[in-house]
Write an enzyme that holds these catalytic residues in place. Structure first.
Site, PDB file in Angstrom:
ATOM      1  CD  GLU A 129      -1.489  -7.028   5.140  1.00 35.59           C
ATOM      2  OE1 GLU A 129      -1.986  -5.908   5.423  1.00 35.59           O
ATOM      3  OE2 GLU A 129      -0.938  -7.271   4.036  1.00 35.59           O
ATOM      4  CG  HIS A 149      -3.206  -4.262   2.731  1.00 40.21           C
ATOM      5  ND1 HIS A 149      -2.375  -3.873   3.757  1.00 40.21           N
ATOM      6  CD2 HIS A 149      -3.618  -3.124   2.116  1.00 40.21           C
ATOM      7  CE1 HIS A 149      -2.296  -2.552   3.778  1.00 40.21           C
ATOM      8  NE2 HIS A 149      -3.039  -2.077   2.792  1.00 40.21           N
ATOM      9  CB  CYS A 178      -0.955  -0.041   1.195  1.00 36.74           C
ATOM     10  SG  CYS A 178      -2.364   1.083   1.052  1.00 36.74           S
TER      11      CYS A 178
END
Length: 391
Positions: free
Chosen positions: A344, A342, A225
């Site tokens: 994760e 993202h 990001c």
């Protein structure tokens, strides 16, 4: 020499037991062992002793493909608790290449109950630790800019920069001229209130790490990001100040009403690191594939910096991921990756999301091993300890 000292110590202990009019109180070492016990004295005075064979702990990855399995291990010497570890034994491990790599992460601040709180998302911490790395959390305060060397003292093997506020204009993220009118900028600020508040301390610390460690020394880097935007700017690229205002709203890149659930399509190019991590999604290895990814940003990459190669695009043409063409080879400690989304937060969506972190830590491990090989052990130990090891 060491054996002579040990025998002398044994002799002194023996005389103390024979002639001391007072009972000998237990002496406890750093490991909690009673050094007056028979077993401890025998261990310390043994003329020849070798540490137990190092054990290797493989981090299990039940879902990773064998072809793309990084194979990260964290072998450490496992010493018996029956005896204290001598200084010489600890020193002998300093030059071992398999210490945990240190991954630096600068915290983010959040206003909670009228006070700022610094934090790092546990998703990142868990993935780094599961992959064999040690997250080193750096507080984003102005005082840290004066103390940064203290955090770097143990070495920098990887830098992770993730979400955060917009980058300050002193870094010229939008090029020479910002083409948006004051009215548009005011509207952007009202919609994205939390993002447009500049965090000067965080900008300063992360840019210093990128310029001095990542670009100058080749330290592995994962930018997510905001992190993908920072490396691009540091290398000479530019950003859109607001994607909706400058590109249009054909693709929604942030949805505050469905923040974690919002997704959009991206097209992933073949023969890129991303296509390797997400190989299950590539029915044709020579054709682009589609991923559905999360999206939390109102800014994005406008021009890609020299040396950076795109890996994926959103349907409105925005670059959603890139890699450095000269700095991607995890097996040799090279890893410069930027993703606008993202992984994760998508661990249940794709197996490839975890591989992004696994290869990052793998590169950091190799980087640390190479760094330790190039530093003499005596630099770590000082003159006294070095003289002991040379006996």
């Amino acid at each position: 020499m060491s054996t002579t000292l040990q025998r002398l110590a044994s002799s002194m202990l023996s005389k103390a037991r024979t002639f001391s009019p007072l009972p000998i109180l237990p002496r406890v070492g750093a490991s909690g062992l009673n050094l007056n016990s028979t077993h401890a004295r025998n261990s310390l005075t043994s003329p020849v002793w070798k540490p137990s064979r190092p054990k290797q702990y493989a981090h299990s990855r039940p879902h990773a493909s064998n072809h793309f399995e990084p194979g990260i291990h964290s072998p450490f010497p496992v010493y018996s608790k029956q005896r204290p570890i001598l200084f010489e034994e600890k020193a002998s491990q300093i030059s071992e290449p398999n210490h945990f790599p240190r991954i630096l992460i600068v915290s983010r601040r959040h206003l909670r109950k009228g006070k700022y709180v610094d934090f790092v998302g546990e998703y990142h911490i868990d993935l780094i630790q599961e992959s064999g790395g040690v997250p080193i959390l750096i507080p984003r305060t102005m005082k840290t800019t004066e103390q940064l060397e203290a955090y770097l003292f143990g070495g920098v093997d990887g830098v992770l920069v993730m979400e955060g506020n917009d980058l300050g204009q002193e870094y010229h993220p939008y090029g020479e001229d910002l083409q948006l009118s004051p009215d548009v900028l005011s509207q952007v600020a009202s919609v994205h209130t939390g993002d447009v508040e500049i965090d000067n301390a965080k900008d300063c610390i992360e840019m210093q790490l990128i310029i001095e460690k990542v670009l100058k020394e080749g330290v592995p880097y994962l930018g997510l990001c905001r992190g993908s935007q920072l490396l691009n700017v540091a290398m000479g690229g530019t950003l859109y100040c607001d994607v909706t205002a400058e590109v249009g709203d054909s693709v929604k890149h942030i949805d505050y009403d469905n923040y974690d659930g919002h997704r959009h399509n991206i097209s992933v190019l073949p023969q890129t690191p991303l296509s390797g991590w997400f190989h299950e999604q590539f029915p044709r290895k020579d054709k682009p594939a589609t991923l559905v990814v999360n999206s939390y940003h109102h800014q994005g990459i406008k021009t890609l910096a020299p040396g950076l190669k795109p890996m994926c695009f959103s349907e409105d043409g925005l670059v959603e991921g890139y890699f450095h063409s000269q700095h991607f080879d995890p097996a040799n400690g090279k890893y410069h990756i930027g993703l606008q989304w993202h992984p994760e937060r998508m661990l249940d969506d794709y197996l490839g999301c975890k591989r992004v972190y696994q290869d990052f830590v793998r590169a950091a491990q190799v980087h640390r091993a190479n760094a330790l090989r190039s530093i003499p052990v005596t630099r770590h130990l000082g003159p006294v300890a070095s003289s002991w090891l040379s006996m």
